[in-house]
Write a protein that holds these residues in place. Structure first.
Motif, PDB file in Angstrom:
ATOM      1  N   VAL A 210      61.270 115.911 116.231  1.00 39.10           N
ATOM      2  CA  VAL A 210      61.164 117.293 116.708  1.00 39.10           C
ATOM      3  C   VAL A 210      61.515 118.204 115.543  1.00 39.10           C
ATOM      4  N   SER A 211      60.657 119.173 115.264  1.00 38.18           N
ATOM      5  CA  SER A 211      60.874 120.099 114.156  1.00 38.18           C
ATOM      6  C   SER A 211      61.473 121.392 114.680  1.00 38.18           C
ATOM      7  N   PRO A 212      62.090 122.175 113.822  1.00 42.41           N
ATOM      8  CA  PRO A 212      62.709 123.417 114.289  1.00 42.41           C
ATOM      9  C   PRO A 212      61.671 124.419 114.748  1.00 42.41           C
ATOM     10  N   SER A 213      62.035 125.205 115.738  1.00 45.18           N
ATOM     11  CA  SER A 213      61.138 126.260 116.207  1.00 45.18           C
ATOM     12  C   SER A 213      61.350 127.553 115.446  1.00 45.18           C
ATOM     13  N   HIS A 214      62.440 127.633 114.670  1.00 49.23           N
ATOM     14  CA  HIS A 214      62.737 128.851 113.907  1.00 49.23           C
ATOM     15  C   HIS A 214      63.091 128.465 112.476  1.00 49.23           C
ATOM     16  N   ASP A 215      62.849 129.352 111.554  1.00 55.66           N
ATOM     17  CA  ASP A 215      63.178 129.104 110.158  1.00 55.66           C
ATOM     18  C   ASP A 215      64.670 128.809 110.020  1.00 55.66           C
ATOM     19  N   GLY A 216      64.969 127.835 109.165  1.00 56.35           N
ATOM     20  CA  GLY A 216      66.366 127.490 108.938  1.00 56.35           C
ATOM     21  C   GLY A 216      66.869 126.387 109.841  1.00 56.35           C
ATOM     22  N   GLY A 217      66.066 125.910 110.787  1.00 59.86           N
ATOM     23  CA  GLY A 217      66.481 124.821 111.653  1.00 59.86           C
ATOM     24  C   GLY A 217      66.406 123.486 110.936  1.00 59.86           C
ATOM     25  N   THR A 218      66.877 122.454 111.613  1.00 62.85           N
ATOM     26  CA  THR A 218      66.915 121.116 111.046  1.00 62.85           C
ATOM     27  C   THR A 218      66.035 120.191 111.867  1.00 62.85           C
ATOM     28  N   ASP A 219      65.202 119.409 111.187  1.00 66.56           N
ATOM     29  CA  ASP A 219      64.391 118.412 111.883  1.00 66.56           C
ATOM     30  C   ASP A 219      65.292 117.372 112.543  1.00 66.56           C
ATOM     31  N   VAL A 220      64.837 116.872 113.696  1.00 65.37           N
ATOM     32  CA  VAL A 220      65.563 115.830 114.414  1.00 65.37           C
ATOM     33  C   VAL A 220      64.652 114.620 114.542  1.00 65.37           C
ATOM     34  N   LEU A 221      65.146 113.441 114.178  1.00 60.86           N
ATOM     35  CA  LEU A 221      64.436 112.181 114.396  1.00 60.86           C
ATOM     36  C   LEU A 221      65.324 111.344 115.298  1.00 60.86           C
ATOM     37  N   ALA A 222      64.925 111.229 116.573  1.00 55.93           N
ATOM     38  CA  ALA A 222      65.762 110.586 117.570  1.00 55.93           C
ATOM     39  C   ALA A 222      65.285 109.156 117.826  1.00 55.93           C
ATOM     40  N   GLU A 223      66.213 108.206 117.842  1.00 59.49           N
ATOM     41  CA  GLU A 223      65.894 106.852 118.289  1.00 59.49           C
ATOM     42  C   GLU A 223      65.829 106.860 119.812  1.00 59.49           C
ATOM     43  N   VAL A 224      64.754 106.284 120.367  1.00 58.15           N
ATOM     44  CA  VAL A 224      64.581 106.297 121.814  1.00 58.15           C
ATOM     45  C   VAL A 224      64.398 104.877 122.328  1.00 58.15           C
ATOM     46  N   ARG A 225      64.943 104.627 123.503  1.00 62.57           N
ATOM     47  CA  ARG A 225      64.830 103.343 124.185  1.00 62.57           C
ATOM     48  C   ARG A 225      64.441 103.598 125.628  1.00 62.57           C
ATOM     49  N   THR A 226      64.213 102.553 126.377  1.00 66.32           N
ATOM     50  CA  THR A 226      63.796 102.703 127.770  1.00 66.32           C
ATOM     51  C   THR A 226      64.799 103.544 128.551  1.00 66.32           C
ATOM     52  N   GLY A 227      64.285 104.555 129.242  1.00 68.61           N
ATOM     53  CA  GLY A 227      65.124 105.436 130.041  1.00 68.61           C
ATOM     54  C   GLY A 227      65.539 106.705 129.336  1.00 68.61           C
ATOM     55  N   ASP A 228      65.255 106.814 128.036  1.00 71.78           N
ATOM     56  CA  ASP A 228      65.633 108.016 127.297  1.00 71.78           C
ATOM     57  C   ASP A 228      64.607 109.129 127.509  1.00 71.78           C
ATOM     58  N   ALA A 229      65.064 110.348 127.338  1.00 71.56           N
ATOM     59  CA  ALA A 229      64.184 111.514 127.421  1.00 71.56           C
ATOM     60  C   ALA A 229      64.506 112.461 126.280  1.00 71.56           C
ATOM     61  N   VAL A 230      63.486 113.132 125.780  1.00 73.84           N
ATOM     62  CA  VAL A 230      63.629 114.145 124.737  1.00 73.84           C
ATOM     63  C   VAL A 230      63.066 115.453 125.288  1.00 73.84           C
ATOM     64  N   LEU A 231      63.827 116.531 125.160  1.00 70.41           N
ATOM     65  CA  LEU A 231      63.415 117.842 125.661  1.00 70.41           C
ATOM     66  C   LEU A 231      62.927 118.696 124.501  1.00 70.41           C
ATOM     67  N   ILE A 232      61.770 119.334 124.707  1.00 73.45           N
ATOM     68  CA  ILE A 232      61.167 120.173 123.672  1.00 73.45           C
ATOM     69  C   ILE A 232      60.886 121.541 124.273  1.00 73.45           C
ATOM     70  N   PRO A 233      61.784 122.500 124.077  1.00 75.70           N
ATOM     71  CA  PRO A 233      61.580 123.824 124.677  1.00 75.70           C
ATOM     72  C   PRO A 233      60.466 124.614 124.016  1.00 75.70           C
ATOM     73  N   ASP A 234      60.225 124.366 122.731  1.00 80.83           N
ATOM     74  CA  ASP A 234      59.154 125.051 122.005  1.00 80.83           C
ATOM     75  C   ASP A 234      59.063 124.439 120.619  1.00 80.83           C
ATOM     76  N   GLY A 235      58.108 124.904 119.849  1.00 77.14           N
ATOM     77  CA  GLY A 235      58.019 124.508 118.456  1.00 77.14           C
ATOM     78  C   GLY A 235      57.287 123.205 118.211  1.00 77.14           C
ATOM     79  N   TRP A 236      57.285 122.770 116.943  1.00 78.54           N
ATOM     80  CA  TRP A 236      56.543 121.595 116.505  1.00 78.54           C
ATOM     81  C   TRP A 236      57.246 120.318 116.931  1.00 78.54           C
ATOM     82  N   HIS A 237      56.463 119.310 117.272  1.00 81.04           N
ATOM     83  CA  HIS A 237      57.025 118.001 117.588  1.00 81.04           C
ATOM     84  C   HIS A 237      55.991 116.917 117.308  1.00 81.04           C
TER      85      HIS A 237
END
Length: 280
Positions: free
Chosen positions: A194-221
């Motif tokens: 998930v990439s930042p939706s605003h300048d100055g944010g930090t990219d997130v690379l999340a490890e995911v397994r069965t049952g996990d969820a990632v929320l993306i309110p806006d921006g690049w992913h």
């Protein structure tokens, strides 16, 4: 009955999208009120009976998301719903706050459009059961994506928001993951960027397994990356304020060139993992 996953607009800090994952034992029953949201009952494993609005829908379901397209049921806002599962199972409840009250309906598995998207290591299968142009909802958009082990999906990175003069709209998106075990039963994993939706944010690379969820309110992913040897499933649930129910999708300009390379490669021969109406 306790949900193993319960994402609400309040818990997510946004306004529209919801996702619950419910596990029912054999002969288990669960009731809920839809309140101001429309919902789709989507079997992950097993089948169930859905009763609402004086109607009954028998959902055949499937052994797992990696074996078959499933049938599903749409239930409207301001309704009482009862789920019963004679053999037990796990069920996703995908929801979106909405304005219109549409009729309760059954979605047959054989009518779900199955799309093969991308080529080579970008190949994936998309089950468009409630895409914006395949099944009528007021606000809810939901699809399933299956990515063979070692492949990348949700690629190129993209976003679902639009900023035009007089028009500001964005979709709140949920990724819910299940990862296939290895032939020896070893649990799998994958990654979601998930990439930042605003300048100055930090990219997130999340490890995911069965049952996990990632929320993306806006921006690049994207991408969503399946580890070699472990097929990846994810359920996308999204909704927004409108004015129209549409994808609002645009590629990240630094990566959209990759689409031009796809005609030079074949679709991954492992796809489709299955066809509508086929159980493996």
């Amino acid at each position: 009955m306790t949900y193993t996953l319960d994402i609400t607009p309040e818990s997510a800090g946004w306004a529209h999208s919801s996702l619950r994952v419910l596990t029912l034992p054999p002969s288990g029953t669960h009731t809920f009120e839809t309140a101001g949201s429309e919902w789709i009952v989507l079997p992950l494993t097993g089948g169930c009976t859905v009763r609402t609005e004086g109607r009954t829908f028998e959902l055949h379901g499937r052994p797992s998301p990696f074996t078959a397209v499933t049938d599903f049921a749409y239930v409207p806002r301001d309704a009482h719903v009862t789920l019963t599962s004679p053999a037990g199972g796990r069920f996703a409840l995908a929801g979106a706050r909405c304005e219109r009250r549409l009729p309760a309906r059954y979605g047959p598995a054989e009518t779900v459009p199955v799309e093969l998207r991308g080529t080579g290591v970008c190949s994936r299968q998309v089950n468009n059961f409630a895409a914006a142009d395949t099944f009528e909802c007021d606000r809810l958009i939901a699809v399933e994506v299956l990515t063979p082990g070692g492949n990348w999906s949700s690629y190129p990175p993209h976003k679902h928001d639009e900023h035009l003069p007089g028009r500001e709209s964005r979709l709140e998106e949920i990724y819910y993951f299940e990862i296939a075990e290895s032939p020896g039963g070893t649990p799998g994993l994958g990654y979601q960027r998930v990439s930042p939706s605003h300048d100055g944010g930090t990219d997130v690379l999340a490890e995911v397994r069965t049952g996990d969820a990632v929320l993306i309110p806006d921006g690049w992913h994207g991408p969503s990356i399946a580890a070699p040897g472990h097929d990846m499933y994810y359920l996308n649930v999204m909704a927004g304020p409108g004015p129209e129910r549409e994808w609002l999708i645009s590629d990240h300009p630094d990566h959209t060139w990759i689409r031009g390379t796809w005609p030079d490669h074949p679709v991954d021969p492992r796809l489709p993992l299955y066809h509508p109406g086929e159980d493996r």
